[in-house]
Scaffold this motif. Structure first.
Motif, PDB file in Angstrom:
ATOM      1  N   LYS A 181       0.815  23.409  27.242  1.00 53.72           N
ATOM      2  CA  LYS A 181       1.814  23.918  28.544  1.00 53.72           C
ATOM      3  C   LYS A 181       2.534  25.028  28.277  1.00 53.72           C
ATOM      4  O   LYS A 181       2.470  25.755  29.080  1.00 53.72           O
ATOM      5  CB  LYS A 181       2.693  22.508  28.552  1.00 53.72           C
ATOM      6  CG  LYS A 181       3.429  22.491  29.887  1.00 53.72           C
ATOM      7  CD  LYS A 181       4.338  21.169  29.985  1.00 53.72           C
ATOM      8  CE  LYS A 181       5.179  21.213  31.208  1.00 53.72           C
ATOM      9  NZ  LYS A 181       6.058  20.071  31.397  1.00 53.72           N
ATOM     10  N   GLU A 182       3.029  25.378  26.945  1.00 52.10           N
ATOM     11  CA  GLU A 182       3.659  26.609  26.946  1.00 52.10           C
ATOM     12  C   GLU A 182       2.813  27.589  27.119  1.00 52.10           C
ATOM     13  O   GLU A 182       3.339  28.920  27.428  1.00 52.10           O
ATOM     14  CB  GLU A 182       4.321  26.423  25.364  1.00 52.10           C
ATOM     15  CG  GLU A 182       5.320  27.697  25.182  1.00 52.10           C
ATOM     16  CD  GLU A 182       5.837  27.837  23.692  1.00 52.10           C
ATOM     17  OE1 GLU A 182       6.505  28.778  23.185  1.00 52.10           O
ATOM     18  OE2 GLU A 182       5.343  26.758  22.978  1.00 52.10           O
ATOM     19  N   VAL A 183       1.622  27.769  26.529  1.00 50.61           N
ATOM     20  CA  VAL A 183       0.726  28.752  26.558  1.00 50.61           C
ATOM     21  C   VAL A 183       0.478  29.146  27.888  1.00 50.61           C
ATOM     22  O   VAL A 183       0.737  30.313  28.371  1.00 50.61           O
ATOM     23  CB  VAL A 183      -0.615  28.403  25.867  1.00 50.61           C
ATOM     24  CG1 VAL A 183      -1.355  29.437  26.014  1.00 50.61           C
ATOM     25  CG2 VAL A 183      -0.219  28.364  24.278  1.00 50.61           C
ATOM     26  N   TYR A 184       0.189  28.129  28.754  1.00 54.80           N
ATOM     27  CA  TYR A 184       0.037  28.490  30.132  1.00 54.80           C
ATOM     28  C   TYR A 184       1.003  28.816  30.962  1.00 54.80           C
ATOM     29  O   TYR A 184       0.864  29.709  31.812  1.00 54.80           O
ATOM     30  CB  TYR A 184      -0.503  27.199  30.863  1.00 54.80           C
ATOM     31  CG  TYR A 184      -2.264  26.928  30.662  1.00 54.80           C
ATOM     32  CD1 TYR A 184      -2.915  27.557  31.641  1.00 54.80           C
ATOM     33  CD2 TYR A 184      -2.678  26.020  29.640  1.00 54.80           C
ATOM     34  CE1 TYR A 184      -4.300  27.511  31.522  1.00 54.80           C
ATOM     35  CE2 TYR A 184      -4.061  26.046  29.681  1.00 54.80           C
ATOM     36  CZ  TYR A 184      -5.015  26.789  30.789  1.00 54.80           C
ATOM     37  OH  TYR A 184      -6.210  26.511  30.565  1.00 54.80           O
ATOM     38  N   ASN A 185       2.246  28.432  30.561  1.00 54.36           N
ATOM     39  CA  ASN A 185       3.565  28.942  31.353  1.00 54.36           C
ATOM     40  C   ASN A 185       4.024  30.224  31.046  1.00 54.36           C
ATOM     41  O   ASN A 185       4.203  31.079  31.882  1.00 54.36           O
ATOM     42  CB  ASN A 185       4.534  27.937  30.903  1.00 54.36           C
ATOM     43  CG  ASN A 185       4.709  26.624  31.511  1.00 54.36           C
ATOM     44  OD1 ASN A 185       4.112  26.314  32.607  1.00 54.36           O
ATOM     45  ND2 ASN A 185       5.513  25.685  30.926  1.00 54.36           N
ATOM     46  N   LYS A 186       3.545  30.684  29.741  1.00 55.51           N
ATOM     47  CA  LYS A 186       3.986  32.134  29.258  1.00 55.51           C
ATOM     48  C   LYS A 186       2.735  33.250  29.921  1.00 55.51           C
ATOM     49  O   LYS A 186       3.050  34.250  29.917  1.00 55.51           O
ATOM     50  CB  LYS A 186       3.834  32.200  27.941  1.00 55.51           C
ATOM     51  CG  LYS A 186       5.016  31.838  27.435  1.00 55.51           C
ATOM     52  CD  LYS A 186       5.212  31.997  25.960  1.00 55.51           C
ATOM     53  CE  LYS A 186       6.602  31.534  25.463  1.00 55.51           C
ATOM     54  NZ  LYS A 186       6.758  31.818  23.900  1.00 55.51           N
ATOM     55  N   PHE A 187       1.439  32.480  30.287  1.00 57.65           N
ATOM     56  CA  PHE A 187       0.365  33.338  30.702  1.00 57.65           C
ATOM     57  C   PHE A 187       0.750  34.115  31.949  1.00 57.65           C
ATOM     58  O   PHE A 187       1.179  33.232  32.857  1.00 57.65           O
ATOM     59  CB  PHE A 187      -0.933  32.364  30.777  1.00 57.65           C
ATOM     60  CG  PHE A 187      -1.973  33.163  31.448  1.00 57.65           C
ATOM     61  CD1 PHE A 187      -2.625  34.257  30.622  1.00 57.65           C
ATOM     62  CD2 PHE A 187      -2.529  32.999  32.698  1.00 57.65           C
ATOM     63  CE1 PHE A 187      -3.852  34.755  31.104  1.00 57.65           C
ATOM     64  CE2 PHE A 187      -3.670  33.441  33.228  1.00 57.65           C
ATOM     65  CZ  PHE A 187      -4.328  34.699  32.369  1.00 57.65           C
ATOM     66  N   ASP A 188       0.470  35.209  31.995  1.00 57.18           N
ATOM     67  CA  ASP A 188       0.843  36.070  33.504  1.00 57.18           C
ATOM     68  C   ASP A 188      -0.534  36.471  33.900  1.00 57.18           C
ATOM     69  O   ASP A 188      -1.160  37.494  33.394  1.00 57.18           O
ATOM     70  CB  ASP A 188       1.809  37.251  32.758  1.00 57.18           C
ATOM     71  CG  ASP A 188       1.881  38.215  34.171  1.00 57.18           C
ATOM     72  OD1 ASP A 188       1.631  37.679  35.046  1.00 57.18           O
ATOM     73  OD2 ASP A 188       2.657  39.222  33.734  1.00 57.18           O
ATOM     74  N   MET A 229       2.497  34.613  19.751  1.00 54.07           N
ATOM     75  CA  MET A 229       3.444  33.779  19.025  1.00 54.07           C
ATOM     76  C   MET A 229       2.799  33.393  17.398  1.00 54.07           C
ATOM     77  O   MET A 229       3.755  33.171  16.664  1.00 54.07           O
ATOM     78  CB  MET A 229       3.556  32.390  19.882  1.00 54.07           C
ATOM     79  CG  MET A 229       3.833  32.586  21.193  1.00 54.07           C
ATOM     80  SD  MET A 229       4.164  30.955  22.216  1.00 54.07           S
ATOM     81  CE  MET A 229       2.106  30.633  22.323  1.00 54.07           C
ATOM     82  N   SER A 244      -6.537  26.754  24.263  1.00 52.58           N
ATOM     83  CA  SER A 244      -5.192  27.650  24.221  1.00 52.58           C
ATOM     84  C   SER A 244      -4.809  27.744  22.473  1.00 52.58           C
ATOM     85  O   SER A 244      -3.680  28.088  22.475  1.00 52.58           O
ATOM     86  CB  SER A 244      -4.176  26.566  24.740  1.00 52.58           C
ATOM     87  OG  SER A 244      -4.196  25.316  24.381  1.00 52.58           O
ATOM     88  N   VAL A 286      -1.741  35.359  24.821  1.00 52.79           N
ATOM     89  CA  VAL A 286      -0.612  34.825  24.701  1.00 52.79           C
ATOM     90  C   VAL A 286      -0.295  34.148  23.188  1.00 52.79           C
ATOM     91  O   VAL A 286       0.735  34.302  22.603  1.00 52.79           O
ATOM     92  CB  VAL A 286      -0.371  33.648  25.800  1.00 52.79           C
ATOM     93  CG1 VAL A 286       0.796  32.698  25.921  1.00 52.79           C
ATOM     94  CG2 VAL A 286      -0.495  34.153  27.131  1.00 52.79           C
ATOM     95  N   THR A 287      -1.340  33.402  22.762  1.00 55.47           N
ATOM     96  CA  THR A 287      -1.089  32.359  21.586  1.00 55.47           C
ATOM     97  C   THR A 287      -0.909  33.503  20.472  1.00 55.47           C
ATOM     98  O   THR A 287      -0.223  33.167  19.662  1.00 55.47           O
ATOM     99  CB  THR A 287      -2.046  31.465  21.569  1.00 55.47           C
ATOM    100  OG1 THR A 287      -2.396  30.638  22.600  1.00 55.47           O
ATOM    101  CG2 THR A 287      -1.813  30.440  20.216  1.00 55.47           C
TER     102      THR A 287
END
Length: 299
Positions: free
Chosen positions: A183-190, A230, A254, A226-227
């Motif tokens: 969820k966090e990865v998709y939320n941060k994906f631009d 992090m 992800s 993204v990942t």
């Protein structure tokens, strides 16, 4: 007990040979286009029918719940609700696929549960019907039911069978000891800031023509940017694989799992030894043509 009331179920993991994210729906779900491939790394479920209607989970793994929060329990319960069956099951989960690894470990267990209980409870559901139930549990479950290699589109449930990796390719898998929230990865994906996207048509052609060298060079996962920001471990694992003669290496799902494709067993073993100096969960496997195996026979 009859043979059909007890089952040993192999539930295979998957890797992504590509992931593209094409859009986001108002409900928060993302539209994807990706190539998925089953690999011969699997969990084993030992399932025994119960006559009292109860679903009981057991496992030696400390990393998974053995209650109604486990997707295996949810799968069995959903099947009971949908069919009105009064039977139950005891399910022992032998966990071998790394947990929270981007390899569909939970989804494949749910898939194996649906396929096996369909037989054990003599429900007579078709694969299509099982996939429809599976999709309610998670977008990867329908793929895990059939396995092999597919182009997955829409939310991940629109599946087109394609030719997969051949038998002489070695898949080296490494899962670092860290947790990644999908969820966090998709939320941060631009979506507006993607420098490279996979050409899935070309990758499918490479698979069809056994040009695995070309495929490996052109694999692309848009979520990796993204990942990997992090978690520097992802780049570290890829660099270790590149020191051996890897055809190509990429993050699966992800994350945080990274895999490499090799056409030389010696080179793959060399990279595996080097990875094991730093990381505990390293596996050398091949691709698989099906996802679920019941009592030694493919679904």
């Amino acid at each position: 007990m009859s043979e059909d009331s007890e089952m040993k179920v192999k539930c295979r993991a998957k890797i992504n040979l590509s992931i593209d994210v094409l859009g986001k729906l108002p409900n928060g779900y993302h539209l994807v286009e990706m190539i998925m491939q089953s690999i011969d790394l699997y969990d084993i479920l030992d399932i025994t029918e119960r006559n009292d209607g109860k679903i009981i989970l057991k496992s030696k793994s400390k990393e998974i719940p053995v209650n109604e929060n486990n997707i295996v329990y949810k799968a069995a319960n959903l099947l009971k609700e949908r069919t009105g069956v009064k039977k139950g099951a005891e399910i022992f989960i032998d966990k071998r696929i790394p947990v929270a690894a981007g390899m569909a470990g939970g989804s494949t267990n749910a898939a194996g549960t649906l396929v096996a209980l369909n037989k054990i409870w003599k429900l007579g559901l078709s694969e299509k019907e099982l996939k429809e139930i599976g999709f309610e549990l998670g977008a990867d479950v329908p793929f895990c039911i059939s396995g092999g290699a597919v182009l997955a589109e829409n939310l991940g449930e629109k599946l087109t069978d394609i030719k997969g990796l051949n038998d002489d390719i070695y898949v080296l898998v490494c899962k670092p000891e860290l947790f990644v929230s999908t969820k966090e990865v998709y939320n941060k994906f631009d979506m507006s800031n993607v420098s490279k996207r996979p050409d899935n048509k070309y990758l499918i052609e490479c698979l069809k023509e056994d040009k695995i060298d070309e495929l490996a060079k052109n694999m692309c996962n848009v979520l990796e940017s993204v990942t990997s920001l992090m978690h520097p471990e992802i780049e570290d694992i890829e660099n270790i694989m590149k020191r051996s003669d890897v055809l190509g290496t990429m993050m699966s799902g992800s994350g945080p799992t990274v895999f490499g494709l090799f056409d030389s067993q010696d080179e793959a073993e060399k990279a595996k030894r080097e990875l094991l100096d730093k990381y505990k969960q390293v596996y050398l496997v091949r691709s698989a043509e099906r996802g679920i195996e019941l009592n030694g026979k493919f679904n």
